[in-house]
Write an enzyme that holds these catalytic residues in place. Sequence first.
Site, short mmCIF file in Angstrom:
data_model
loop_
_atom_site.label_atom_id
_atom_site.label_comp_id
_atom_site.label_asym_id
_atom_site.label_seq_id
_atom_site.Cartn_x
_atom_site.Cartn_y
_atom_site.Cartn_z
N SER A 186 -10.96 -2.61 8.31
CA SER A 186 -11.79 -3.69 8.86
C SER A 186 -12.82 -4.15 7.83
CB SER A 186 -12.50 -3.23 10.14
OG SER A 186 -11.58 -3.08 11.18
N ALA A 236 -1.88 -11.10 9.61
CA ALA A 236 -2.04 -9.95 10.49
C ALA A 236 -2.31 -8.65 9.73
CB ALA A 236 -0.81 -9.81 11.38
N ARG A 239 0.83 -1.20 0.00
CA ARG A 239 0.00 0.00 0.00
C ARG A 239 0.87 1.26 0.00
NH1 ARG A 239 -3.60 -1.47 5.19
NH2 ARG A 239 -1.66 -2.51 5.71
N GLU A 297 -5.00 4.61 13.89
CA GLU A 297 -5.95 3.71 14.58
C GLU A 297 -6.56 4.30 15.84
OE1 GLU A 297 -2.71 3.17 14.41
OE2 GLU A 297 -1.94 2.65 16.40
N LYS A 335 2.21 1.86 7.29
CA LYS A 335 2.58 1.06 8.46
C LYS A 335 3.55 1.83 9.35
CE LYS A 335 1.41 -2.63 9.08
NZ LYS A 335 0.17 -3.06 9.79
N VAL A 348 -9.32 -13.12 12.18
CA VAL A 348 -8.98 -11.74 11.77
C VAL A 348 -8.45 -10.94 12.96
CG1 VAL A 348 -9.84 -9.67 10.60
CG2 VAL A 348 -10.83 -11.88 10.05
N ALA A 349 -8.92 -11.29 14.15
CA ALA A 349 -8.51 -10.56 15.36
C ALA A 349 -7.06 -10.86 15.76
CB ALA A 349 -9.45 -10.89 16.51
N ILE A 350 -6.33 -11.53 14.90
CA ILE A 350 -4.95 -11.93 15.21
C ILE A 350 -4.07 -10.71 15.50
CG2 ILE A 350 -4.17 -11.99 12.77
CD1 ILE A 350 -3.22 -14.52 15.52
N ASP A 351 -4.40 -9.55 14.92
CA ASP A 351 -3.57 -8.37 15.18
C ASP A 351 -3.70 -7.90 16.64
OD1 ASP A 351 -6.16 -7.48 14.83
OD2 ASP A 351 -5.60 -5.67 13.73
N TYR A 376 -0.43 4.28 10.62
CA TYR A 376 -0.79 3.29 11.63
C TYR A 376 0.43 3.06 12.51
CZ TYR A 376 -5.03 2.02 9.04
OH TYR A 376 -6.25 2.05 8.42
N HIS A 382 0.11 1.31 16.14
CA HIS A 382 -0.08 0.14 17.03
C HIS A 382 1.01 0.08 18.09
CE1 HIS A 382 -3.44 -1.37 14.70
NE2 HIS A 382 -2.75 -1.17 13.60
#
Length: 374
Positions: free
Chosen positions: A133, A298, A15, A117, A74, A266-269, A93, A95
């Site tokens: 999402s 992820a 991206r 985020e 990222k 999908v919630a692996i992140d 992002y 995190h």
Amino acid sequence: MNIGVATEIKPDEYRVALTPAGAFELTRRGHAVVIERGAGQGSAFLDTDYEAVGARIGSAEDVWADSELVLKVKEPVPEEYGRLREGQVLFTYLHLAASEELTRALIDSGAACVAYETVETDDGALPLLAPMSEIAGRLAAQAGAAFLEKPVGGRGLLLGAVPGVAPGEVVVIGGGMVGYNAAVIALGLGAQVTILERSIDRMRHLEEVLGARVTLLMSSSLQIQDSVAQADLVVGAVLIPGALAPKLISREMVAGMNEGSVICDVAIDQGGCVETSRPTTHSEPVFTVEGVTHYCVANMPGAVPITSTKALTNATLPYVEEIATHGLREAIARDPALARGVNVLEGKITYEAVADAHGLDYIPLDDVLRLSPV
Ligand SMILES: NC(=O)c1ccc[n+]([C@@H]2O[C@H](COP(=O)([O-])OP(=O)(O)OC[C@H]3O[C@@H](n4cnc5c(N)ncnc54)[C@H](O)[C@@H]3O)[C@@H](O)[C@H]2O)c1
């Protein structure tokens, strides 16, 4: 303002933080935009597309050294830590709760670091997380359907089946943005879809938008156990904001699923909601435990950069324009949603959950702003 767009150098990331259409909105307002050479390539945007709208193409050095505002997708990787500098604004992002090393690097840089985020509107919506999402949810149904095919280790089942044959069962755990979008695509494929949610209000909304085509059930340990045992595809889509995902599906429940079924966590992140999950990459997206295929990528939206890049710019551009037009201090004062995005400012952590995650000091944003100019 001088605005720079850096090439993403994280593996498997295609991206870019700004489309040519977005760049045009900025240049026509008089801002200077420099795009790192080749930054748009992975999303099918050529350097000439950016030049045509008045942006300049430059080296990584040009982007980082000259820009007052750096746009990325990222979080910075270690090679980029040293490029950040005092007074610069980084918008991407981040995190940070997941990485103390990065948090400390951003503190040391003196830069103002605004995380996509955590930009949050007064009603609790996360406008810069939502588009990713949506994409991850839609991809989850698509990837799940593909990995149910026999040649790639699946049960050998067509989710939508054909007239006269029962469709596959899809169980979605968590009916938020990811869960709703996974359900929409699974329904479109013709699957039988059940969503387990714990918010009654959210279930009422899902009934309004999805109608009787989907079964909505209150999420409980017993219900999860029963539903997962029947499922051909399970989509893990829960979120407890700021916290690690709860482990709702145990190894025992996984072992009780049919051989060749698929779990897409999908919630692996946020750590994943399945006991047997671990993060995977696009190069090696799946692994098998107890005979069940686990898809736990992820950064799922990275697989469809043409779509993700456009969806991301659609969401971020209004905030980029606010910062570029007014400068960060004024933009924060005007827009509380943007203020909530500021994680690190002038060497201080201004987002409480990030400070808590690493046992570091938290200084409220207002206090930092009062003490020194941005
Ligand atoms: N892997 C990826 O590439 C990727 C991409 C985007 C989002 N995500 C992740 O997907 C997850 C979901 O994101 P979202 O935007 O849909 O969040 P969301 O807040 O829109 O939805 C989460 C839903 O989970 C529900 N929930 C919470 N606990 C539950 C429980 N015990 N049982 C059932 N439902 C429960 C909530 O009520 C809420 O409706 C997050 O962890 C997010 O970070 C991953």
